[in-house]
Design an enzyme around this catalytic site. Structure first.
Site, PDB file in Angstrom:
ATOM      1  N   ASP A 283      -3.607  78.552 -26.791  1.00  0.00           N
ATOM      2  CA  ASP A 283      -4.201  78.944 -28.073  1.00  0.00           C
ATOM      3  C   ASP A 283      -3.822  77.962 -29.176  1.00  0.00           C
ATOM      4  O   ASP A 283      -4.376  78.004 -30.274  1.00  0.00           O
ATOM      5  CB  ASP A 283      -3.706  80.349 -28.467  1.00  0.00           C
ATOM      6  CG  ASP A 283      -4.798  81.400 -28.328  1.00  0.00           C
ATOM      7  OD1 ASP A 283      -5.987  81.007 -28.255  1.00  0.00           O
ATOM      8  OD2 ASP A 283      -4.479  82.601 -28.297  1.00  0.00           O
TER       9      ASP A 283
ATOM     10  N   LYS B 279     -12.817  87.099 -22.105  1.00  0.00           N
ATOM     11  CA  LYS B 279     -12.058  85.917 -21.676  1.00  0.00           C
ATOM     12  C   LYS B 279     -11.854  85.940 -20.158  1.00  0.00           C
ATOM     13  O   LYS B 279     -12.012  84.928 -19.485  1.00  0.00           O
ATOM     14  CB  LYS B 279     -10.714  85.857 -22.411  1.00  0.00           C
ATOM     15  CG  LYS B 279     -10.875  85.492 -23.879  1.00  0.00           C
ATOM     16  CD  LYS B 279      -9.605  85.698 -24.704  1.00  0.00           C
ATOM     17  CE  LYS B 279      -9.889  85.437 -26.179  1.00  0.00           C
ATOM     18  NZ  LYS B 279      -8.748  85.735 -27.059  1.00  0.00           N
TER      19      LYS B 279
ATOM     20  N   GLN C 151      -2.868  88.110 -27.200  1.00  0.00           N
ATOM     21  CA  GLN C 151      -4.002  88.542 -28.019  1.00  0.00           C
ATOM     22  C   GLN C 151      -3.499  89.113 -29.345  1.00  0.00           C
ATOM     23  O   GLN C 151      -2.688  90.031 -29.365  1.00  0.00           O
ATOM     24  CB  GLN C 151      -4.833  89.591 -27.240  1.00  0.00           C
ATOM     25  CG  GLN C 151      -6.100  90.025 -27.940  1.00  0.00           C
ATOM     26  CD  GLN C 151      -7.123  88.897 -28.099  1.00  0.00           C
ATOM     27  OE1 GLN C 151      -7.334  88.076 -27.208  1.00  0.00           O
ATOM     28  NE2 GLN C 151      -7.761  88.832 -29.261  1.00  0.00           N
TER      29      GLN C 151
END
Ligand code: NAD
Length: 281
Positions: free
Chosen positions: A119, A52, A96
């Site tokens: 997200d 990422k 994460q």
């Protein structure tokens, strides 16, 4: 049979985003910023976070990773998120997953400002998505929709079957397909007769994490097959949930693993970060 080439599309999207980021800088003096919170030492999570960060760099997005030991407390993670919520140079915040067991992921995700929730896991954004309103959409299902769009596949009126019903993959995938006017069927571990569902699918989307789960006999002739699964075999190969070799002979369109949905997920994270940056006051 046509391969839905997520790798090629993600490169094309990244090229476009590079120009968009440059323009944001020139016209509004904005450099989009992404903060990633990485807890513990799960090797897969570390790999994803590195990928990422690299992708951010490629398109000119500023990114910072807050690495924390697995012994960290919930309160300390929350404190870092609150700091990032207030930081004007940070547009997107990503935690994460998975988090260590002693941390309540739901509680953590709810601390992220919905405006920085790139997200799309915050209940505010989940609610907006299911209501068909503009929102941050989880990157993997959003990447699937982009891929379908690129190949001029319109789910409207199609029978879509989603296998896997997690909050990050299956449920938002089903919501997006429903918003696109498909008739959606969601299957999961307790589904009685999986094959009877998958066989009806014009679009079959699978995100489970079980190699070889979807075999040729479970797929309708000419179906569009999207494989979200990522599994590592004993010999270190990456495979999806679909028996690609045999199912690809029946499908009209199919995603490979790797090179299908995976690269699209990262591209969508960048897209969401740019969207958040554009919404800066
Ligand atoms: P998860 O474990 O949270 O959810 C799995 C889902 O599959 C659950 O809803 C469960 O009920 C269902 N399931 C389990 N066994 C089943 C079976 N035999 N039949 C039908 N349904 C079954 O997993 P997740 O986080 O949603 O991830 C799913 C897969 O997608 C994993 O392989 C993961 O690595 C992959 N993934 C890929 C990307 C990407 O970018 N391509 C992103 C996220 C997740």
């Amino acid at each position: 049979m046509t391969i839905l080439d997520g790798k090629a599309l993600s490169l094309k999207i990244k090229d476009e985003m590079k120009k968009e980021v440059e323009e944001l800088k020139q016209t509004r003096n904005i450099v989009p910023g992404l903060a990633v919170i990485l807890v513990g030492d799960d090797p897969a999570s570390h790999t994803y976070v590195k990928m990422k960060a690299k992708a951010c760099k490629e398109v000119g997005i500023y990114s910072i990773t807050h690495e924390m030991p697995s012994s960290i407390s919930e309160a300390e993670i929350i404190e870092t998120i609150e700091m990032m919520n207030k930081n004007p140079n940070i547009d997107g915040i990503l935690v994460q997953l998975p988090l260590p067991e002693h941390i309540d992921s739901t509680k953590i995700l709810e601390v992220i400002s919905p405006k920085k929730d790139v997200d799309g896991f915050h209940p505010y954004n989940v609610g907006r998505l299911t209501s068909g309103l503009d929102s941050f959409v989880p990157c993997t299902p959003l990447g699937v929709m982009e891929l379908l769009n690129e190949y001029h596949i319109d789910p409207k009126g199609m029978d879509a079957v989603v296998v896997g019903a997690s909050n990050i993959v299956g449920k938002p995938m089903a919501a997006l397909l429903l918003n696109a006017n498909a008739t959606v069927d969601i299957c999961h571990i307790y589904t009685k007769d999986l094959k009877s569902h998958t066989q009806r699918a014009d679009i079959l989307v699978v995100g489970v994490g079980k190699p070889g789960l979807i075999t040729e006999d479970m797929v309708k002739e000419g179906a569009i097959v999207i494989d979200i699964g990522i599994n590592k075999t004993e010999d270190g190969k990456i495979v999806g949930d679909v028996d690609f070799e045999h199912v690809s002979k029946k499908a009209s369109f199919i995603t490979p693993v790797p090179g299908g949905v995976g690269p699209m997920t990262i591209a969508m994270l960048l897209k969401n970060t740019i969207k958040a940056a554009k919404g800066r006051n």
